[in-house]
Design a protein around this motif. Sequence first.
Motif, mmCIF file in Angstrom:
data_model
loop_
_atom_site.group_PDB
_atom_site.id
_atom_site.type_symbol
_atom_site.label_atom_id
_atom_site.label_comp_id
_atom_site.label_asym_id
_atom_site.label_seq_id
_atom_site.Cartn_x
_atom_site.Cartn_y
_atom_site.Cartn_z
ATOM 1 N N ILE A 130 25.318 68.590 35.255
ATOM 2 C CA ILE A 130 24.521 69.205 36.318
ATOM 3 C C ILE A 130 24.216 70.628 35.840
ATOM 4 C CG2 ILE A 130 24.511 70.050 38.701
ATOM 5 C CD1 ILE A 130 26.553 67.846 39.366
ATOM 6 N N LEU A 141 22.290 69.311 48.040
ATOM 7 C CA LEU A 141 22.456 67.872 47.804
ATOM 8 C C LEU A 141 23.018 67.274 49.088
ATOM 9 C CD1 LEU A 141 22.428 65.523 45.717
ATOM 10 C CD2 LEU A 141 24.820 66.111 45.243
ATOM 11 N N HIS A 152 26.930 62.349 50.806
ATOM 12 C CA HIS A 152 26.985 60.925 50.422
ATOM 13 C C HIS A 152 28.396 60.654 49.942
ATOM 14 C CE1 HIS A 152 26.401 63.178 46.704
ATOM 15 N NE2 HIS A 152 26.995 62.170 46.066
ATOM 16 N N ASP A 192 30.391 58.370 46.596
ATOM 17 C CA ASP A 192 29.970 57.852 45.290
ATOM 18 C C ASP A 192 30.187 56.347 45.154
ATOM 19 O OD1 ASP A 192 29.128 60.364 44.496
ATOM 20 O OD2 ASP A 192 31.009 60.873 43.509
ATOM 21 N N ASN A 252 35.761 60.695 40.694
ATOM 22 C CA ASN A 252 34.932 61.680 40.009
ATOM 23 C C ASN A 252 35.834 62.831 39.562
ATOM 24 O OD1 ASN A 252 33.083 63.809 39.453
ATOM 25 N ND2 ASN A 252 31.558 62.822 40.769
ATOM 26 N N THR A 270 29.771 72.272 44.962
ATOM 27 C CA THR A 270 29.981 71.012 45.680
ATOM 28 C C THR A 270 30.616 71.340 47.038
ATOM 29 O OG1 THR A 270 30.711 70.293 43.488
ATOM 30 C CG2 THR A 270 30.811 68.668 45.252
ATOM 31 N N TRP A 308 37.642 64.040 43.151
ATOM 32 C CA TRP A 308 37.529 63.382 44.457
ATOM 33 C C TRP A 308 37.345 61.879 44.248
ATOM 34 C CZ3 TRP A 308 33.679 66.486 42.392
ATOM 35 C CH2 TRP A 308 32.401 65.956 42.269
ATOM 36 N N HIS A 350 30.603 64.043 50.274
ATOM 37 C CA HIS A 350 30.354 65.352 49.653
ATOM 38 C C HIS A 350 28.862 65.533 49.422
ATOM 39 C CE1 HIS A 350 30.598 62.431 46.398
ATOM 40 N NE2 HIS A 350 29.821 63.241 45.695
ATOM 41 N N GLY A 351 28.496 66.762 49.111
ATOM 42 C CA GLY A 351 27.113 67.116 48.784
ATOM 43 C C GLY A 351 27.188 68.421 48.022
ATOM 44 N N ALA A 352 26.171 69.257 48.106
ATOM 45 C CA ALA A 352 26.254 70.562 47.429
ATOM 46 C C ALA A 352 25.375 71.572 48.147
ATOM 47 C CB ALA A 352 25.828 70.446 45.965
ATOM 48 N N ARG A 364 24.216 77.187 37.431
ATOM 49 C CA ARG A 364 25.505 76.509 37.625
ATOM 50 C C ARG A 364 25.573 75.379 36.608
ATOM 51 N NH1 ARG A 364 27.033 72.012 42.237
ATOM 52 N NH2 ARG A 364 28.078 70.853 40.614
ATOM 53 N N VAL A 388 30.141 66.048 34.740
ATOM 54 C CA VAL A 388 30.663 65.034 35.661
ATOM 55 C C VAL A 388 31.171 63.835 34.862
ATOM 56 C CG1 VAL A 388 30.055 63.487 37.573
ATOM 57 C CG2 VAL A 388 28.912 65.730 37.371
HETATM 58 O O1 LIG Z 1 28.742 68.883 42.294
HETATM 59 C C1 LIG Z 1 27.741 68.498 42.895
HETATM 60 O O2 LIG Z 1 26.723 69.182 43.002
HETATM 61 C C2 LIG Z 1 27.779 67.120 43.497
HETATM 62 C C3 LIG Z 1 27.350 66.095 42.508
HETATM 63 C C4 LIG Z 1 27.698 64.715 42.971
HETATM 64 O O3 LIG Z 1 27.392 64.316 44.053
HETATM 65 C C5 LIG Z 1 28.449 63.852 42.081
HETATM 66 O O4 LIG Z 1 28.707 64.222 40.920
HETATM 67 O O5 LIG Z 1 28.844 62.765 42.538
#
Ligand SMILES: O=C(O)CCC(=O)C(=O)O
Length: 301
Positions: A124, A134, A137, A139, A155, A171, A216, A222-224, A233, A237
């Motif tokens: 990212i 973001l 949602h 994963d 993750n 995040t 996680w 989660h989102g961002a 940034r 991942v």
């Molecule tokens: O760190 C983020 O911006 C979230 C990215 C995300 O949703 C993920 O890696 O599953």
Amino acid sequence: MNIAELGSSPNADPLVKTIIEHDLTRHIVELDAYGFTVIPPEKLGTPPDFAERLRNSILNTYERRHGVEVGDWRTADLPTPNERAWELVGEDDVITEAVLNPVVLTMARWHCGQSAILGGTSSIIKPPHEKNYLAIHNDTHGVPPPQAAYTHLVNTSWVLTDYADRDDGPTVFVPGSHRWGRAPAPHETKFWEWEGEDRLFEPVPIEAKAGSLAVWGGNTWHGAMNRNSTGLRVTMVLVWLRSYMQRLSMWGESAVSPERLERYPELHKILGYDHPYPFRDYVDKPDKIADMIAPGQDQFA
Ligand SMILES: O=C(O)CCC(=O)C(=O)O
Ligand SMILES: [Fe+2]
């Protein structure tokens, strides 16, 4: 009594030992209570220049794959969207070291078992922008409720630039959501639009120094945040899966002849030729991904 020394649980014992040796018990408790944790660099056994090396490697890979130059990430904007973000594991020794870090492997196996496999690697690279939030949602894409109480997926994300506060675009997590057994419904996703009494919950932005590991499980919502700070940034991942989530055969181009494909068009779908996974060089099926991660799926999705 030291249960891990008894040799009674050969799959769990090495994980428990590493968790105790690396002083990770607090993080296991946070994962259990809240569904996410941030492990600081000093517990990861990495050398002092590790975050810088890994960040440089991620940025160099982005530059080479897209034919652009970033310059100084502290002040840069993103020259072009990071479309070729996938399949990083073979790029560089430091990336391979990040994948094989003993604490990363312990987190992967704690959630998904000793047979866990690496399901994906991606970067990212997030520039400042008013609206690059973001949506919330989880994963475990495409899995209808009730989602299992154990995780199919975890993750482990290397944080490679400081997340000092929400302006850095970190995040965000919904604490405790890993117990709710479902992905969010559409009205639960766009947290930045909620005002006053519309606010359903308050996602928590993580704070993390560069070189930390955010972890996680696949059920956690989660989102961002959007990024207001100057510069980029950078995050790497890693997604880990339980072994049964690997298909038994990777149907390559030669699995069936072109002539057979033409005579039996339904083969495209069931062999996964239309499937958005695996992401190869770049994500070329955004509509299919959107369908798959659409919140509120039923069991026939
Ligand atoms: O760190 C983020 O911006 C979230 C990215 C995300 O949703 C993920 O890696 O599953
Ligand atoms: Fe996610």
